[in-house]
Each structure stands twice: as structure tokens, then as C-alpha cells.
Design a protein around this motif. Structure first.
Motif, PDB file in Angstrom:
ATOM      1  N   UNK A 139      10.046  -5.995  -1.470  1.00  0.00           N
ATOM      2  CA  UNK A 139       8.116  -5.847  -1.263  1.00  0.00           C
ATOM      3  C   UNK A 139       7.455  -7.076  -1.238  1.00  0.00           C
ATOM      4  N   UNK A 140       7.949  -7.841  -0.906  1.00  0.00           N
ATOM      5  CA  UNK A 140       7.467  -9.233  -0.885  1.00  0.00           C
ATOM      6  C   UNK A 140       7.341  -9.910   0.623  1.00  0.00           C
ATOM      7  N   UNK A 141       6.514 -10.842   0.929  1.00  0.00           N
ATOM      8  CA  UNK A 141       6.736 -11.171   2.185  1.00  0.00           C
ATOM      9  C   UNK A 141       7.329 -12.641   2.296  1.00  0.00           C
ATOM     10  N   UNK A 149       0.815  -1.298   0.052  1.00  0.00           N
ATOM     11  CA  UNK A 149       0.050  -0.043   0.040  1.00  0.00           C
ATOM     12  C   UNK A 149       0.955   1.166  -0.125  1.00  0.00           C
ATOM     13  N   UNK A 150       2.060   1.127   0.787  1.00  0.00           N
ATOM     14  CA  UNK A 150       2.941   2.219   0.957  1.00  0.00           C
ATOM     15  C   UNK A 150       4.217   1.907   1.308  1.00  0.00           C
ATOM     16  N   UNK A 151       5.223   2.746   0.967  1.00  0.00           N
ATOM     17  CA  UNK A 151       6.802   2.481   1.133  1.00  0.00           C
ATOM     18  C   UNK A 151       6.724   2.734   2.577  1.00  0.00           C
ATOM     19  N   UNK A 184      10.375   6.521  10.851  1.00  0.00           N
ATOM     20  CA  UNK A 184       8.982   6.472  11.259  1.00  0.00           C
ATOM     21  C   UNK A 184       8.274   5.342  10.164  1.00  0.00           C
ATOM     22  N   UNK A 185       7.381   4.871  10.787  1.00  0.00           N
ATOM     23  CA  UNK A 185       6.287   4.040  10.214  1.00  0.00           C
ATOM     24  C   UNK A 185       5.057   4.209   9.991  1.00  0.00           C
TER      25      UNK A 185
END
Lengths: 150, 263
Positions: free
Chosen positions: B150-152, B21-23, B40-41
Motif C-alpha cells: 500500500x505504498x508507492x 483511501x480504499x483497498x 474491478x477498480x
């Protein structure tokens, strides 16, 4: 947000922020035996037991403790007293700042490997730093503790 | 560090969707390196409810879930016996037991830390990585492409092949990052990876090619191989060591490692 956990065998519900680390929360709740040292996993002085295993509380997000059991030195008081007496006899104590975390780690070692030899004791405790003693007297005391000498 | 939302994923798919959804959204592994690597996350995505801490073993291979802590891997009987126990040894060098109870193999892999003691070992063990979206990928492909960040990561798969292994990590104190680390496996051929160069771990392919052609592993032959290795690997300097010192370390431990795996 609230987390539910067991601290020293007592069920607790604690308000935490998303960014809180377990160390922050425990000290806020009055468990000041859990100390802040390096704040980045290097020194071991913030060690607590999570489900019986030593972890650095400075680097565990408090939210991850939800549903788990946490033990501070107050939760192993009898065993900590035994180790403390042996530390005293061996001269393994100076400022005492590292003692609570060291007691917890040694307690975990006893559960995991009660017959640990000197090399195994050193390896298990490499993450618990002491700036005062030089470790020799501590290792002697720990060996006696593991062997059941009081 | 500010975390706006803490989201406990109920599935790998949900974790993947949230991550992309977002970096500013991050997947949370053990969190051992969180304070020093993340600012920050927006959404911190927890995988804690996905049961990704496991060992699944067959006769041919062992699959390790990405959320398995390093300590459990270090102490696993099969891991202790694979390739002379180099993965167990590499993990056992990391900080103390408490950190290894917190840090996970998934976090160690996805961090792609240049100082990692684990990555060179996984490379020479030729592990496969199982991602939610991209499926099974060999570790060399993973190391050379950022798309997997960006994968799990679901698990890693290690084949239970016969072979000798060697691992060496050189640091000033036990709790320091390595000045350089080196892993070698000898199965049918040689596999050599060098990390903490100070750059990330690399396969020493020219070195491996040279070793696989050699019949004698003494004297001038080994000198020649170490020269090839130093030429291809690209060692540098940082606070922990100079380029020249790293070169001496690689020369020394490459030779020792080769002798050990052929003995």
C-alpha cells in the motif's frame, strides 16, 4: 473522457471509457488492421507503435495513450508494401492475419537495429506469433527487407 | 474489468493518499498484467505525469525509476555489464519486445508474481527499493512484508559492485512462465535465490552459508550443497511442472551456476 493523440500522423480527439484498452478504441475508430487475438499480450497480433515502439494494444489502457503518437500499419504503408512483396516472394504469407502486426514490429526493428542478424531478428519477433508459416520464410523475407533488397 | 475513475496523480503524495483511501484503489504501472490480475477498480491511479522513467547513475550506483519500461533496462549499457548481465538476460526472456516496452520495473516488483524472472535476480543483486512513505528498504525486507503493497514505489537502486552472475529460467516455450528460475551472484560471498517454485522467490540462505564455507566446488561438495538447497527451498508442483522435475532442474542449474560464477 476525451484523449488527444496522433494516429498515423493525424491529430485525433477520441471519446474513451476508463476501462477501454487501446485495441478496443482503435478498432472502434475504424483501424481494423489492428487485430484481436489472445487479448492478453501473448500473440502480438494487436501490436501498434506507440511513439515508435511496438506495444500490445490489447493491454494498454486507452487513457495512457493520451498525448502519444500511435502508428498502425496504414501509417507505414510504403514500408509495409515492400515487406509484403518480399513475404509474397518467399511464400511467407498464408492467412495474413499476423501480417500488419508483424510489419509494424519489423519496421520498429529496422529503426532500432537495421543490421540485425538472424538470431536478433528471431529474438525481436518472438512475441509475434504466426500459426500458419513456421517462420522460416518470414525470417528470410525480413532479412532481405533489412538489407534493402526489394 | 470496470474502472470507475481514472486519476492522474500530480504528485507521489497524492498517489499515496489515493491508494490508501480504499483497498479498491490501485496504482497503474505499465498495465501489461492488468487484464489477468485485476477485477474491478474504484480509482485507477496513473503515475504517468510524475517522470518516474529515468536512469540516474553515479560511480557507485544506478537508480532506476519505477516507471522505466523493462526494454529500456534490458538495453542499458550499465545493466548489461553488471554481474555478467543477469538482469538484462532475465528481462530479455520475458514475452516479446512489445510487452517489455509496456511492462515497467515497478509493476514487475510490486506485482510480487511467483513466476517472476526478475525478482530472484534483483534479490541476488541486493537492490534497494525506494518507497514514497517507507523510504529505502532492502529487497529481502520488501519480499517478506506486505505493508509495502500500500505504498508507492519510486525507484530501485543497484550498487555497481564487481561480481559474477548466473541466471537460468526453464520453461517449455519462450512465452511460457518458468517452471523454475534461479539466480546466483558471487561477490565476496555467494547469493542464491530461487523462484517460480511455484511459490515466490526465496533466498537459499542455508545454501549460501554452505557455499561461503566451501573451498572446493567439485563432485561430492556440490552434491552436498544441492541437497541442502533442495531441503530448504520447498519446491512444489503445479500445471507447469512436478515437484520431482523442479528438483532435478534446481540440482542441475545450481551446480552449473556455481561453476560459472567461480570460473
Amino acid at each position: 473522457m476525451k484523449i488527444k493523440c496522433i494516429i498515423n500522423q493525424k491529430a485525433k480527439q477520441i471519446d474513451v471509457n476508463n476501462s477501454d484498452f487501446l485495441l478496443d478504441v482503435l478498432r472502434r475508430e475504424g483501424y481494423v488492421s489492428v487485430r484481436r487475438g489472445c487479448d492478453n499480450t501473448s500473440c502480438g497480433v494487436c501490436t501498434v507503435l506507440l511513439d515508435g515502439k511496438p506495444i500490445p494494444s490489447c493491454s494498454l489502457l486507452a487513457m495512457k495513450a493520451d498525448g502519444h503518437e500511435i502508428t498502425t500499419v496504414e501509417g507505414i504503408q510504403d514500408e509495409a508494401d515492400k515487406l509484403g512483396r518480399l513475404f509474397g516472394e518467399e511464400g511467407a504469407d498464408q492467412c495474413g492475419f499476423c501480417n500488419p502486426s508483424m510489419a509494424l514490429t519489423v519496421y520498429a526493428l529496422k529503426k532500432e537495429n537495421p543490421k540485425a542478424n538472424e538470431e536478433e531478428i528471431k529474438a525481436y519477433l518472438v512475441g509475434n506469433l504466426c500459426r500458419c508459416t513456421g517462420y522460416v520464410a518470414q525470417h528470410k523475407a525480413i532479412k532481405k527487407y533489412l538489407e534493402g533488397e526489394l | 474489468m470496470i474502472i470507475n475513475q481514472y486519476v492522474i496523480a500530480s504528485s507521489l503524495e497524492e498517489a499515496y493518499q489515493l491508494l490508501n483511501e480504499s483497498k479498491k484503489n490501485k496504482v497503474l504501472a505499465g498495465g501489461a498484467w492488468l487484464k489477468l490480475s485485476v477485477k474491478d477498480v474504484d480509482k485507477m491511479i496513473s503515475l504517468d505525469r510524475l517522470s518516474l522513467d529515468y536512469f540516474r547513475e553515479t560511480e557507485e550506483e544506478i537508480e532506476i525509476g519505477a516507471m522505466t519500461c523493462l526494454r529500456d533496462i534490458e538495453e542499458h549499457t550499465t545493466i548489461k555489464n553488471l554481474y555478467s548481465g543477469i538482469l538484462s538476460s532475465a528481462i530479455g526472456h520475458i514475452m516479446g519486445v512489445s510487452v517489455r516496452n509496456l511492462a515497467t520495473i515497478g509493476g514487475s516488483i510490486m506485482g510480487k508474481f511467483s513466476f517472476s524472472d526478475i525478482l530472484p535476480v534483483l534479490m541476488v543483486m541486493d537492490v534497494k527499493l525506494k518507497f514514497f512513505h517507507h523510504g529505502i528498504v532492502d529487497i529481502e525486507t520488501y519480499m517478506n512484508d506486505r505493508i509495502y503493497q500500500r505504498d508507492v514505489l519510486e525507484s530501485l537502486i543497484i550498487k555497481k559492485d564487481e561480481g559474477q552472475g548466473y541466471f537460468r529460467s526453464v520453461s517449455v516455450t519462450p512465452l511460457d512462465f518458468a517452471m523454475v528460475n534461479l539466480a546466483i551472484v558471487k561477490k565476496d560471498g555467494f547469493s542464491v535465490a530461487i523462484g517460480s517454485r511455484p511459490g515466490p522467490a526465496l533466498f537459499a540462505k542455508d545454501t549460501m552459508q554452505a557455499l561461503n564455507k566451501m573451498h572446493s566446488f567439485h563432485g561430492k561438495a556440490l552434491d552436498q550443497v544441492t541437497k541442502i538447497c533442495l531441503d530448504e527451498i520447498g519446491l512444489g508442483k503445479n500445471l507447469r511442472a512436478s515437484k520431482e522435475y523442479r528438483q532435478v532442474l534446481v540440482q542441475t542449474y545450481l551446480k552449473r551456476g556455481i561453476k560459472q560464477v567461480i570460473s
